[in-house]
Design a protein around this motif. Structure first.
Motif, PDB file in Angstrom:
ATOM      1  N   TRP A   1       0.828  -1.202   0.000  1.00 14.19           N
ATOM      2  CA  TRP A   1       0.000   0.000   0.000  1.00 14.19           C
ATOM      3  C   TRP A   1       0.868   1.259   0.000  1.00 14.19           C
ATOM      4  N   ARG A   2       0.484   2.206  -0.830  1.00 16.75           N
ATOM      5  CA  ARG A   2       1.194   3.480  -0.926  1.00 16.75           C
ATOM      6  C   ARG A   2       0.214   4.610  -0.617  1.00 16.75           C
ATOM      7  N   ARG A   3       0.528   5.408   0.405  1.00 13.57           N
ATOM      8  CA  ARG A   3      -0.318   6.555   0.724  1.00 13.57           C
ATOM      9  C   ARG A   3      -0.225   7.587  -0.388  1.00 13.57           C
ATOM     10  N   ARG A   4      -1.355   8.231  -0.659  1.00 17.15           N
ATOM     11  CA  ARG A   4      -1.415   9.267  -1.685  1.00 17.15           C
ATOM     12  C   ARG A   4      -1.927  10.558  -1.082  1.00 17.15           C
ATOM     13  N   GLY A   5      -1.368  11.676  -1.516  1.00 21.90           N
ATOM     14  CA  GLY A   5      -1.880  12.979  -1.137  1.00 21.90           C
ATOM     15  C   GLY A   5      -1.771  13.266   0.350  1.00 21.90           C
ATOM     16  N   GLN A   6      -2.533  14.220   0.791  1.00 22.89           N
ATOM     17  CA  GLN A   6      -2.537  14.662   2.169  1.00 22.89           C
ATOM     18  C   GLN A   6      -3.861  14.300   2.841  1.00 22.89           C
ATOM     19  N   PRO A   7      -3.833  14.044   4.143  1.00 16.83           N
ATOM     20  CA  PRO A   7      -5.089  13.742   4.839  1.00 16.83           C
ATOM     21  C   PRO A   7      -6.014  14.954   4.849  1.00 16.83           C
ATOM     22  N   GLU A   8      -7.314  14.660   4.885  1.00 14.38           N
ATOM     23  CA  GLU A   8      -8.332  15.705   4.971  1.00 14.38           C
ATOM     24  C   GLU A   8      -8.899  15.695   6.381  1.00 14.38           C
ATOM     25  N   SER A   9      -8.800  16.809   7.082  1.00  9.38           N
ATOM     26  CA  SER A   9      -9.276  16.873   8.462  1.00  9.38           C
ATOM     27  C   SER A   9     -10.777  17.113   8.515  1.00  9.38           C
ATOM     28  N   ASN A  10     -11.356  16.744   9.654  1.00 12.30           N
ATOM     29  CA  ASN A  10     -12.782  16.957   9.917  1.00 12.30           C
ATOM     30  C   ASN A  10     -13.684  16.255   8.907  1.00 12.30           C
ATOM     31  N   ARG A  11     -13.235  15.126   8.406  1.00  7.25           N
ATOM     32  CA  ARG A  11     -14.059  14.276   7.552  1.00  7.25           C
ATOM     33  C   ARG A  11     -14.167  12.917   8.233  1.00  7.25           C
ATOM     34  N   PHE A  12     -15.395  12.425   8.395  1.00  3.12           N
ATOM     35  CA  PHE A  12     -15.589  11.143   9.057  1.00  3.12           C
ATOM     36  C   PHE A  12     -15.455   9.993   8.067  1.00  3.12           C
ATOM     37  N   ASP A  13     -15.834  10.219   6.813  1.00  8.10           N
ATOM     38  CA  ASP A  13     -15.712   9.212   5.747  1.00  8.10           C
ATOM     39  C   ASP A  13     -15.362   9.906   4.448  1.00  8.10           C
ATOM     40  N   ALA A  14     -14.735   9.141   3.559  1.00  8.54           N
ATOM     41  CA  ALA A  14     -14.570   9.565   2.173  1.00  8.54           C
ATOM     42  C   ALA A  14     -14.757   8.341   1.290  1.00  8.54           C
ATOM     43  N   LEU A  15     -15.569   8.484   0.265  1.00  7.72           N
ATOM     44  CA  LEU A  15     -15.863   7.394  -0.673  1.00  7.72           C
ATOM     45  C   LEU A  15     -15.692   7.912  -2.085  1.00  7.72           C
ATOM     46  N   VAL A  16     -14.985   7.162  -2.933  1.00  8.60           N
ATOM     47  CA  VAL A  16     -14.910   7.476  -4.352  1.00  8.60           C
ATOM     48  C   VAL A  16     -15.592   6.349  -5.115  1.00  8.60           C
ATOM     49  N   ALA A  17     -16.486   6.710  -6.045  1.00  5.71           N
ATOM     50  CA  ALA A  17     -17.244   5.727  -6.810  1.00  5.71           C
ATOM     51  C   ALA A  17     -17.248   6.114  -8.282  1.00  5.71           C
ATOM     52  N   HIS A  18     -17.337   5.100  -9.173  1.00  3.33           N
ATOM     53  CA  HIS A  18     -17.541   5.380 -10.586  1.00  3.33           C
ATOM     54  C   HIS A  18     -18.858   6.124 -10.763  1.00  3.33           C
ATOM     55  N   ASP A  19     -18.860   7.113 -11.655  1.00  2.92           N
ATOM     56  CA  ASP A  19     -20.035   7.960 -11.827  1.00  2.92           C
ATOM     57  C   ASP A  19     -20.127   8.378 -13.289  1.00  2.92           C
ATOM     58  N   GLY A  20     -20.753   7.543 -14.113  1.00  2.58           N
ATOM     59  CA  GLY A  20     -20.837   7.835 -15.535  1.00  2.58           C
ATOM     60  C   GLY A  20     -19.463   7.831 -16.164  1.00  2.58           C
ATOM     61  N   ASP A  21     -19.112   8.936 -16.818  1.00  2.00           N
ATOM     62  CA  ASP A  21     -17.795   9.033 -17.444  1.00  2.00           C
ATOM     63  C   ASP A  21     -16.749   9.631 -16.500  1.00  2.00           C
ATOM     64  N   GLY A  22     -17.087   9.751 -15.237  1.00  2.00           N
ATOM     65  CA  GLY A  22     -16.146  10.285 -14.262  1.00  2.00           C
ATOM     66  C   GLY A  22     -16.268   9.576 -12.928  1.00  2.00           C
ATOM     67  N   PHE A  23     -16.060  10.331 -11.871  1.00  3.85           N
ATOM     68  CA  PHE A  23     -16.078   9.769 -10.520  1.00  3.85           C
ATOM     69  C   PHE A  23     -16.806  10.722  -9.586  1.00  3.85           C
ATOM     70  N   ALA A  24     -17.332  10.161  -8.523  1.00  2.00           N
ATOM     71  CA  ALA A  24     -17.955  10.954  -7.472  1.00  2.00           C
ATOM     72  C   ALA A  24     -17.172  10.763  -6.184  1.00  2.00           C
ATOM     73  N   LEU A  25     -16.973  11.836  -5.458  1.00  6.13           N
ATOM     74  CA  LEU A  25     -16.387  11.801  -4.118  1.00  6.13           C
ATOM     75  C   LEU A  25     -17.481  12.193  -3.134  1.00  6.13           C
ATOM     76  N   ILE A  26     -17.803  11.280  -2.234  1.00  6.17           N
ATOM     77  CA  ILE A  26     -18.822  11.540  -1.222  1.00  6.17           C
ATOM     78  C   ILE A  26     -18.153  11.506   0.138  1.00  6.17           C
ATOM     79  N   THR A  27     -18.332  12.567   0.890  1.00  6.17           N
ATOM     80  CA  THR A  27     -17.740  12.649   2.225  1.00  6.17           C
ATOM     81  C   THR A  27     -18.831  12.857   3.259  1.00  6.17           C
ATOM     82  N   SER A  28     -18.566  12.359   4.462  1.00  5.42           N
ATOM     83  CA  SER A  28     -19.487  12.622   5.565  1.00  5.42           C
ATOM     84  C   SER A  28     -18.790  13.508   6.592  1.00  5.42           C
ATOM     85  N   ARG A  29     -19.543  14.393   7.160  1.00  6.53           N
ATOM     86  CA  ARG A  29     -19.073  15.247   8.248  1.00  6.53           C
ATOM     87  C   ARG A  29     -19.964  14.949   9.446  1.00  6.53           C
ATOM     88  N   HIS A  30     -19.347  14.363  10.459  1.00  5.67           N
ATOM     89  CA  HIS A  30     -20.111  13.870  11.605  1.00  5.67           C
ATOM     90  C   HIS A  30     -19.288  14.065  12.876  1.00  5.67           C
TER      91      HIS A  30
END
Length: 312
Positions: free
Chosen positions: A197-226
């Motif tokens: 496993w290789r870490r990518r990028g920087q952590p995002e603070s104050n996010r409880f979840d992050a999900l990336v999903a296929h979305d048509g011809d691109g991608f969706a990023l869904i985050t929860s703040r809880h």
């Protein structure tokens, strides 16, 4: 559509079951010609989180827990529980379904999850492992495959959300809850979803979840703040952004579910999203918490929202 799918204070869809009264953390996919949902679940006073499944012919209605062929009042477990004393003895927390391919091109189905050896705290420390479908049953990989190793992760990783894309297993995860209750999300990738496993990028603070999903011809990023202290503000809930790559850059995020919008069945929080597409519609399912008579234990459940073409 935005509604309660399972659970909550009324136990929607669960009241007829003798061995299951709490579900959370859905993972949804199209499987065997039907919509299929993996869930983490427990019965009152139980000390192990088990895996269950639900299915439906439609995304927005008709979801039912899969039961034992011999007993319609017994929810069928997807897998045997981890052995006593194992690194994951407390069970399969926050499951995430992912479908990928091995080096030879064969399809691989996995359910990633976080777990711990004992219930020292609801917030960990946790590690991440998986079960894999062998064509007949879900088989538990014996050792964790992703463990906290960076200072910012503060000794715990959980809330896995996994996507397979262009030959790589991409992991979004949460860290830091076991130390001070301030979540951050991180990103990592692996060629086989097990090692390297290789870490990518920087952590995002104050996010409880992050999900990336296929979305048509691109991608969706869904985050929860809880917030773990349950002091909610208008910014809490689920946010959705789109981009051309699973690694970003992301367009400005849009608030798709607000925790405090007057909806009783998620007035104590929303988190752990999963997302799928059905033609021009996008569906997001997520864990919900509803205030209950017990101030320390809100009623958990699963909610869902359908985004039309204009919203997507």
């Amino acid at each position: 559509m935005k509604n309660l799918v399972f659970g909550g204070a009324t136990g929607k869809g669960l009241a007829h079951l003798r061995n299951l009264d709490t579900v959370a953390d859905p993972g949804v996919t199209r499987r065997d010609g039907r919509w299929w949902m993996v869930l983490g679940g427990m019965q009152a006073e139980e000390r192990v989180i088990h895996l269950y499944a639900a299915q439906s012919s439609k995304l927005d209605a008709g979801w039912q827990i899969i039961t034992s062929p011999d007993d319609p009042r017994q929810a069928a477990r997807l897998a045997e529980p981890p052995p006593s004393g194992a690194w994951d003895a407390t069970g399969y927390h926050c499951p995430s379904y992912a479908r990928g391919r091995d080096a030879g091109g064969a399809v691989i189905e996995r359910i990633y999850y976080a777990s711990s050896a004992e219930w020292g705290s609801l917030y960990g420390p946790y590690q991440i492992g998986f079960l894999q479908w062998d064509g007949t049953r879900w088989v538990r990989h014996p050792e964790p495959v992703f463990t906290a190793s960076h200072p910012w992760e503060r000794g715990t990783v959980l809330e896995p959300n996994v996507l397979y894309d262009e030959g790589a297993w991409l992991l979004r995860y949460t860290a830091g809850l076991a130390v001070d209750g301030r979540p951050s999300t991180g990103s990592a990738e692996s060629g086989d979803g097990i090692s390297g496993w290789r870490r990518r990028g920087q952590p995002e603070s104050n996010r409880f979840d992050a999900l990336v999903a296929h979305d048509g011809d691109g991608f969706a990023l869904i985050t929860s703040r809880h917030p773990l202290d349950s002091v909610f503000t208008p910014e809490h809930g689920l946010w959705r952004a789109r981009g051309g790559s699973p690694h970003g850059s992301w367009k400005p995020a849009r608030h798709i579910v607000r925790t405090i919008d007057g909806t009783p069945w998620h007035d104590a929080g929303v988190w752990k999203p999963t997302a799928v597409a059905d033609g021009r519609r996008r569906a997001v399912f997520f864990t919900v918490a509803q205030r209950s008579d017990n101030p320390y234990a809100p009623a958990l459940g699963v909610g869902g929202i359908i985004l039309g073409e204009a919203q997507a």
